[in-house]
Every structure is written in C-alpha cells, then in structure tokens.
Design an enzyme around this catalytic site. Sequence first.
Site, PDB file in Angstrom:
ATOM      1  N   HIS A  32     -18.035   5.006 -34.519  1.00  0.00           N
ATOM      2  CA  HIS A  32     -17.532   3.637 -34.636  1.00  0.00           C
ATOM      3  C   HIS A  32     -16.048   3.502 -34.343  1.00  0.00           C
ATOM      4  O   HIS A  32     -15.477   2.439 -34.563  1.00  0.00           O
ATOM      5  CB  HIS A  32     -17.771   3.076 -36.048  1.00  0.00           C
ATOM      6  CG  HIS A  32     -19.207   2.946 -36.415  1.00  0.00           C
ATOM      7  ND1 HIS A  32     -19.916   1.787 -36.245  1.00  0.00           N
ATOM      8  CD2 HIS A  32     -20.078   3.840 -36.949  1.00  0.00           C
ATOM      9  CE1 HIS A  32     -21.165   1.956 -36.678  1.00  0.00           C
ATOM     10  NE2 HIS A  32     -21.283   3.207 -37.099  1.00  0.00           N
ATOM     11  N   LYS A  69     -11.286 -10.663 -40.614  1.00  0.00           N
ATOM     12  CA  LYS A  69     -11.706  -9.280 -40.399  1.00  0.00           C
ATOM     13  C   LYS A  69     -10.815  -8.398 -41.256  1.00  0.00           C
ATOM     14  O   LYS A  69      -9.852  -8.892 -41.844  1.00  0.00           O
ATOM     15  CB  LYS A  69     -11.572  -8.881 -38.922  1.00  0.00           C
ATOM     16  CG  LYS A  69     -10.202  -9.243 -38.314  1.00  0.00           C
ATOM     17  CD  LYS A  69     -10.125  -8.956 -36.813  1.00  0.00           C
ATOM     18  CE  LYS A  69     -10.782  -9.990 -35.960  1.00  0.00           C
ATOM     19  NZ  LYS A  69     -11.985  -9.498 -35.273  1.00  0.00           N
ATOM     20  N   ARG A  70     -11.110  -7.096 -41.324  1.00  0.00           N
ATOM     21  CA  ARG A  70     -10.210  -6.190 -42.039  1.00  0.00           C
ATOM     22  C   ARG A  70      -8.790  -6.335 -41.496  1.00  0.00           C
ATOM     23  O   ARG A  70      -8.591  -6.641 -40.315  1.00  0.00           O
ATOM     24  CB  ARG A  70     -10.643  -4.730 -41.843  1.00  0.00           C
ATOM     25  CG  ARG A  70     -11.891  -4.349 -42.563  1.00  0.00           C
ATOM     26  CD  ARG A  70     -11.741  -4.321 -44.052  1.00  0.00           C
ATOM     27  NE  ARG A  70     -10.948  -3.202 -44.533  1.00  0.00           N
ATOM     28  CZ  ARG A  70     -10.868  -2.865 -45.824  1.00  0.00           C
ATOM     29  NH1 ARG A  70     -11.532  -3.562 -46.740  1.00  0.00           N
ATOM     30  NH2 ARG A  70     -10.132  -1.849 -46.211  1.00  0.00           N
ATOM     31  N   LYS A 128      -5.897  -4.831 -34.874  1.00  0.00           N
ATOM     32  CA  LYS A 128      -6.575  -6.134 -34.776  1.00  0.00           C
ATOM     33  C   LYS A 128      -5.566  -7.276 -34.574  1.00  0.00           C
ATOM     34  O   LYS A 128      -5.932  -8.404 -34.274  1.00  0.00           O
ATOM     35  CB  LYS A 128      -7.416  -6.375 -36.025  1.00  0.00           C
ATOM     36  CG  LYS A 128      -8.569  -5.373 -36.181  1.00  0.00           C
ATOM     37  CD  LYS A 128      -9.303  -5.579 -37.483  1.00  0.00           C
ATOM     38  CE  LYS A 128     -10.340  -4.523 -37.779  1.00  0.00           C
ATOM     39  NZ  LYS A 128     -11.579  -4.676 -36.980  1.00  0.00           N
ATOM     40  N   THR A 138     -18.077  -7.301 -34.685  1.00  0.00           N
ATOM     41  CA  THR A 138     -19.351  -7.989 -34.940  1.00  0.00           C
ATOM     42  C   THR A 138     -19.075  -9.414 -35.420  1.00  0.00           C
ATOM     43  O   THR A 138     -19.899 -10.302 -35.224  1.00  0.00           O
ATOM     44  CB  THR A 138     -20.195  -7.239 -35.988  1.00  0.00           C
ATOM     45  OG1 THR A 138     -19.338  -6.862 -37.073  1.00  0.00           O
ATOM     46  CG2 THR A 138     -20.849  -6.021 -35.389  1.00  0.00           C
ATOM     47  N   LYS A 171     -20.857 -13.211 -34.631  1.00  0.00           N
ATOM     48  CA  LYS A 171     -21.240 -14.207 -35.652  1.00  0.00           C
ATOM     49  C   LYS A 171     -20.610 -15.560 -35.332  1.00  0.00           C
ATOM     50  O   LYS A 171     -21.267 -16.608 -35.403  1.00  0.00           O
ATOM     51  CB  LYS A 171     -20.783 -13.746 -37.045  1.00  0.00           C
ATOM     52  CG  LYS A 171     -21.512 -12.513 -37.535  1.00  0.00           C
ATOM     53  CD  LYS A 171     -20.792 -11.799 -38.679  1.00  0.00           C
ATOM     54  CE  LYS A 171     -21.351 -10.384 -38.809  1.00  0.00           C
ATOM     55  NZ  LYS A 171     -20.549  -9.519 -39.703  1.00  0.00           N
TER      56      LYS A 171
HETATM   57  C1  26Q Z   1     -12.341   7.713 -42.970  1.00  0.00           C
HETATM   58  C2  26Q Z   1     -11.777   8.806 -43.576  1.00  0.00           C
HETATM   59  C3  26Q Z   1     -11.433   8.781 -44.913  1.00  0.00           C
HETATM   60  C4  26Q Z   1     -11.704   7.650 -45.642  1.00  0.00           C
HETATM   61  C5  26Q Z   1     -12.278   6.543 -45.039  1.00  0.00           C
HETATM   62  C6  26Q Z   1     -12.604   6.571 -43.702  1.00  0.00           C
HETATM   63  C7  26Q Z   1     -13.213   5.399 -43.057  1.00  0.00           C
HETATM   64  C8  26Q Z   1     -13.892   4.432 -43.794  1.00  0.00           C
HETATM   65  C9  26Q Z   1     -14.443   3.337 -43.177  1.00  0.00           C
HETATM   66  C10 26Q Z   1     -13.134   5.226 -41.694  1.00  0.00           C
HETATM   67  C11 26Q Z   1     -13.700   4.121 -41.076  1.00  0.00           C
HETATM   68  C12 26Q Z   1     -14.360   3.164 -41.821  1.00  0.00           C
HETATM   69  C13 26Q Z   1     -14.935   1.966 -41.220  1.00  0.00           C
HETATM   70  C14 26Q Z   1     -14.954   1.723 -39.932  1.00  0.00           C
HETATM   71  C15 26Q Z   1     -15.493   0.486 -39.345  1.00  0.00           C
HETATM   72  O1  26Q Z   1     -15.868  -0.436 -40.054  1.00  0.00           O
HETATM   73  N1  26Q Z   1     -15.545   0.408 -38.016  1.00  0.00           N
HETATM   74  C16 26Q Z   1     -16.035  -0.770 -37.333  1.00  0.00           C
HETATM   75  O2  26Q Z   1     -17.423  -0.607 -37.094  1.00  0.00           O
HETATM   76  C17 26Q Z   1     -17.999  -1.777 -36.548  1.00  0.00           C
HETATM   77  C18 26Q Z   1     -19.484  -1.549 -36.440  1.00  0.00           C
HETATM   78  O3  26Q Z   1     -19.759  -0.652 -35.410  1.00  0.00           O
HETATM   79  C19 26Q Z   1     -17.362  -2.120 -35.210  1.00  0.00           C
HETATM   80  O4  26Q Z   1     -17.888  -3.356 -34.792  1.00  0.00           O
HETATM   81  C20 26Q Z   1     -15.848  -2.223 -35.339  1.00  0.00           C
HETATM   82  O5  26Q Z   1     -15.268  -2.372 -34.062  1.00  0.00           O
HETATM   83  C21 26Q Z   1     -15.314  -0.962 -36.003  1.00  0.00           C
HETATM   84  O6  26Q Z   1     -13.917  -1.089 -36.237  1.00  0.00           O
END
Ligand code: 26Q
Length: 751
Positions: free
Chosen positions: A295, A486-487, A492, A594, A598
């Site tokens: 991702h 979004k986050r 972003k 995503t 929406k």
């Molecule tokens: C990694 C290491 C240590 C702690 C936390 C993490 C961590 C946690 C959550 C790394 C990434 C995430 C989340 C990532 C995420 O939400 N990515 C998004 O995924 C969506 C679904 O595929 C995409 O549409 C987005 O583009 C992408 O940013």
Amino acid sequence: MSSEFQSSLDTSVTGLKTLILNSLKFRLARDTASATKRDWALATSKAVQSIIVERMIATTAVHHNQNVKRVYYLSLEFLMGRLFSNSLYSAGVMDDIVHAFEELGLDYEELRREEYDMGLGNGGLGRLASCFLDSLATLDIPAIGYGIHYPYDIPVPGYGTNTVNFLRLWESRAPAEFDFEAFNRGGYEEAVREKNHSETISKVPYPNDKTDSGKELRLLQQYFFVACSLKDIIRRFRRENEDWQNFPEKVAIQLNDTHPAIAVAELQRILQDDYGMPWDQAWSIVTRTFAYTNHTLLPEALEKWSVGLFQKIVPRHLQIIFEINKRFLEEVEAKWPGDTEIKQHLSLIEEGSVQMVRMAHLAVVGSHSVNGVAALHTELLKKELFPDFDALYPGKINNKTNGITPRRWLLACNPRLSELITSKIGHGWERDLDKLRALEAYADDPQFQFDFMNVKQANKVDLARIIERDCGVAVNSAALFDVHVKRLHEYKRQHLNLLHILALYRRLLQDPGLDITPRVFIFAAKAAPGYDMAKCIIKAINAVAKCINNDKRIEDRIKVLFLPNYRVSLAQRIVPAADLSEQISTAGKEASGTGNMKLALNGALTIGTLDGANVEIKEEVGDENIFIFGLTVEEVRALLKKGYDPQEYYMKNEELRAVVDWVGSNYFTPDEPPGVLRMLRDNLYYSDPFLCLPDFEPYSECQKKVDAAFRQESRWAKMAILNTARMGKFSSDRTIAEYARDIWKIEPIHI
Ligand code: 26Q
C-alpha cells in the site's frame, strides 16, 4: 440468489416490533416506559443481529459441510464504522424497521446516531479492509477477516444474498485473573504487572512510535495476531481435511501490507516444528498460500525491524528468516552469478550498523502474488521499489485497483441520491455498479440536473448543521463545498490547499470587490501521535480558519472549517455534501486513494494531480469532467534529479512568497508564543520535500477554472452526474472479483 434458506424469524413489521420489544425486555431488562434512546438502539440492534446471526450459522455450516476453500484477510486494521444501517440493508429490513419504529414512536435517525464507530485503524488501508469484507460477503465468497482488539466475532452480511461471513478479532488476556504467588512474593503491584503487561498487547492500536518500547509492542502485537489467526486457520483446515498437500487448495491468506508478514515465518515454523514437515515441502505450501498487498512506496513507511528486536521477541522466527534468506540468495546467485550488489538489494536482511529485517522482502519471497492498489502504483512498484524482484519472478507483481463498497458509500450514506438513481434506472446498481452508466442518458436533462443538484443541496444543508453544531460556524449552503478529508500527511498536501486559501484571502483583502464564487473549505484529518509537522499543519489550518471566519471585511465569501474527530461515520456525512474533492498529493506518493472514489461516486468533481487512482478516475470520467493540475511523476523525478530548490519558486512568485511568510508569522496566532507555526514556513522554504511550491501556481490557476465552472450551473450539474454515472469501475465488488479470479482462485458458494 438462493431460495432454500428460510429464516425462522418473523421479519414483517409486526414481527420486527415483537423482536425489538422482546430484546428490550428479556435481553436488556427494560420496560418501554423507562427505556432510553440508547436502550432502544441496543434492543433494535440485538433484534437485527438475531436475523443476521441465524444466516451466519447457516453460512458457516454450508462452508463446513462442503469443505470449501476460504479466503483469510489478515489486517491489523479494520475501520468498520457503524454497523447498524448496514445490517438493516443487508437483512433486507430497512423499510420495515422504519415502519416498525414509526409504530413504536421512535425516530430512526436519532437511534442510528447512538452507535459509536468501530474505528480499529488509521486510514485508507483499514477502511479498504472493511469494504473488502462487505464485497466478499456480497459476492458469496467464503471469507474470514482477522484483526485485533474486540473479543468476539462481528458478522459481515452480504447485500441481497444470504452469505454472512465474519470478522474475528483477537484480544489478549492474562491466563489468570490474579497471581497469588506473585502477590505473596512482591505484593499487589507485582501480581498485576504481568497481567497488565500481557493485556496491553491488544489494548491500544499500535502506535507508530519512535521509541524502542513502542516498536517492541508493535512487533509483539503483530506476532500475537498472526499466531492466533494461523492457529484458528489450521484448526479449521484440520477439522475438514487430512492431507496437508491440500492446504493451498483450501486456504488463501491475503496479507494487508507487511503488518502481518511474520505469518510467513510462523506457518513455516508450524509445518516444520509442530508437524515434522521437511523444509521444501513446508515452503512450497507457504508460498502457495500467501499473497501480499503493498500500500505504499514511501521508504519511511516500509517496515523494518532490527535483528536484535527479532532475536528478543521471536528468536525461532529469526532463525527461520535467516534460513529463508540463505536459500533465497542461492536462487538469486543462480540467476545472476557473482552479482553481490543485486544480492544486497534483494536480501531479507539489510546490512549496516544495525542489521534489519525487511518485512516487505519477506512478504514478497513468501507469497505467490504481490499486488499494488492502482495501475500507476503497480507500475512504480515494478520499476522503482521492486525492479529486481520483478525480473526474478516475472508476473508475480500485479495490479488490483482499489474499490469502495457502494452499499456504504452510496446506498447508506446518501439515501436521497440513491432514491433518485433508483427512480431513474431501477434497482440493481447496488450489486452491479456499472449499471450507473444508464444515468449518462440523463446528464443533459434539465429536470434530472435540477433533481440531482437539489439532492446535493439538501445534503449540504445537513452538513451545514453538523458544522454549526461542532464548529460553531454558520456556513452558506449555496457556497461551493470544497472538501479535503483524509489522514494528515505532508505528501497529501493539506498545506498546499492552505496556501491557496491564504492567497484567496489575501486577494479579497487587497481587492474587496473581487468577484469569486463563495466557498466553504472543509478539512478533516487525524495525525499520527508523533508526527510533529502534521500537527503543526492542523494547528495552522485551525488558526487561519479562526481568523478568516471572523473577518467581517470579506463578507462570508470564504469560510474554513476543520471538523474534529474524523472517522467513518463523519465521512458518511461529508461525502454526500461535497462539490469539490481535493486529491492533491505529490505525484507518485499516493498509492491509490479511496476517498477520491467515494467523493466522485457522490457527484463531487475532483481537483487532483496525476497520482494513484486519480489517473484511472480521469480515464473513466473523461478529461472534461475532472480538474487535473501539477507535476507528473516523471516531472517530479526530473526536478529532484536536477536538484530542487524551493527558493527559486519562492522568489519567482510574489503571492507565493507572501503566503508562505504569512503562515509562519504570528499573524494567525497572536495569543501564542512567537514562532509556533514557524516550522511549517521553514519546512516549505528550506526543503519542501513534497513540492508544494512548484505546484502552487498550477493549483491556483486550476482553482480559478473550478470557480468559473461552478457558476455555470447546468455545466457543473452535467459534470457531477457524469462522475456518478462513470464510477462503476471503483466498486470493491470489481476489485474483489479480480482478487478471487487471479490470486485466490476461489469460487462463490451460494447459501
Ligand atoms: C508502519 C510501521 C509501523 C507502524 C505503523 C505502520 C503503518 C500503519 C498504517 C504504515 C501504514 C499504515 C497505513 C497505510 C495506508 O492506509 N495506506 C493507504 O492505503 C490505501 C488503501 O490501499 C490507499 O488507497 C492509500 O493510497 C494508502 O496511503
């Protein structure tokens, strides 16, 4: 759809009333006279739950008796949101419940809002997992989600079908309530310490922490989660099968990013250590079972754990990973004899002052499929992140463009638009979103344009009420609702949006007669706990908002809102009310997005860069129905290669210079210590890692086109309708059908 399944419950309006009254009385021990709104909401959800649970039991029994193949979706995050209205739709009792409520003197909307969001995650990845569960059940695919936190199973009903899969969430509990031995040794503190320690594993969603103890907790959580899930998967397999060779024919495990990638080593360990299988046989089963979804391309988000930490938490798994790596590097040697550089690139272990385990490499080597989440992202995966893997395993890296469930993101969140659509093209689009294409025929129809924009208007009035309640700001619902939700992350570029807002504000102050389309800028976002720059951007948006919203000189022509506590249920209120969707990430950084899907599905026009799934949204809606601006991936790369200097852009553009300095000054934070927003200004001025400055002018010019288009009501309405009509591709049903066909090799089972 099946006809054999027969519910034993009476789901007529009268029957539903009885179910609700019975659960109020027998399960909550309340009478109608003293019941609160919460009691009624709970009683109703228990009543609806019983309809769904009955189907879940039937589903599980059929799956078991037919010894079917199942998909296991392993994700450390699930952003399920509220379950209530989704359950009503899926149980097929939405209209009847509303009637039953009327007869009981209850208000549906009011009770629906009693439910808290189930928010076990951060952003897109977690919400994607929840959309996927909805589509898996709707497509009748035997599937179980595994996650962390609540101690029970959440039913996942399909829409218009009898399949009810479930999400199983693990919680860690200490084996004994109270350790008397420890109490005798060291007192109360000592006795509860161990219990508390083991229970923290599932207490808080892993902080993405910089501290060693945070990292240790996260690795522990990952292992705990994976160990529970694999134990459950193997128990189920063994109940139905004798021969281990059939495991990959009965079990497909999807890894949602690398977060559960330690499962690769755990399954290898179980097969060898617990079942005495030789290495090669075990490894063949492992690699035919797992598939991995990537991702992100951002290097800082790629998980790496120090060998030391692994040694401390899961030493046997470390041994296994070293063995996997040894054998893997032999394969690499056979393909590229004598090439040590390529071995360094590909190794599961990164050498350096501290040896690190590369979780993404473990996931790639241990899986038969590695997929990206949008076409552009997958191309970049092949060309930039994993080029050597792509050469070594041609075909393993593949694309599965993300999608969203139309049940939550249109049917449930936008009942007005759903009704309008159904009145024109009938039902069927809920399970086959391509059917929305039929709306194209009405895109030029003045009456339909009027009805479509009236729905939007009504949704904006609803959102305006929420804004008034939560932010204390009155907004004009006729204004353009410009939405950036979004986050919060620098890539972003919420701060690029902020720079544009400041530029507009400044223009209005300099030329009070300036004719602009009134706009309401709506932000909502959460930031990671330790991400200081993200928090600074939130602070800056709020400070600018306060100043602009109270400035009488600009006569309410722009308003800026930062809605607190962004979550799925709030997104469901914002999405139907948006006119403009901000998708302005630096090209190459957003894997897919995503929220973009929406918003477009609900008739918002996109202003965006050629990044992630925006590229495919543009392909679907057509160039004339989207506002694209900014550097492309290639241009970003070329600029960085030649050496990017933000000050070059800063010096060239007087307006840009003014707003960058403005945001860093104390103008917007007069009551706070000087320099609180300085880090944002300095970040842009000295490094600007996400290229806000080069994209500022193209963005600002593009916003002028948006401004002009919004004034042409009929043109805007047509564009909005065509966006809704052409979003069929972005149903998560399409995405899941592709996973089922290409990766899991699994067939639907009708219940
Ligand atoms: C990694 C290491 C240590 C702690 C936390 C993490 C961590 C946690 C959550 C790394 C990434 C995430 C989340 C990532 C995420 O939400 N990515 C998004 O995924 C969506 C679904 O595929 C995409 O549409 C987005 O583009 C992408 O940013």
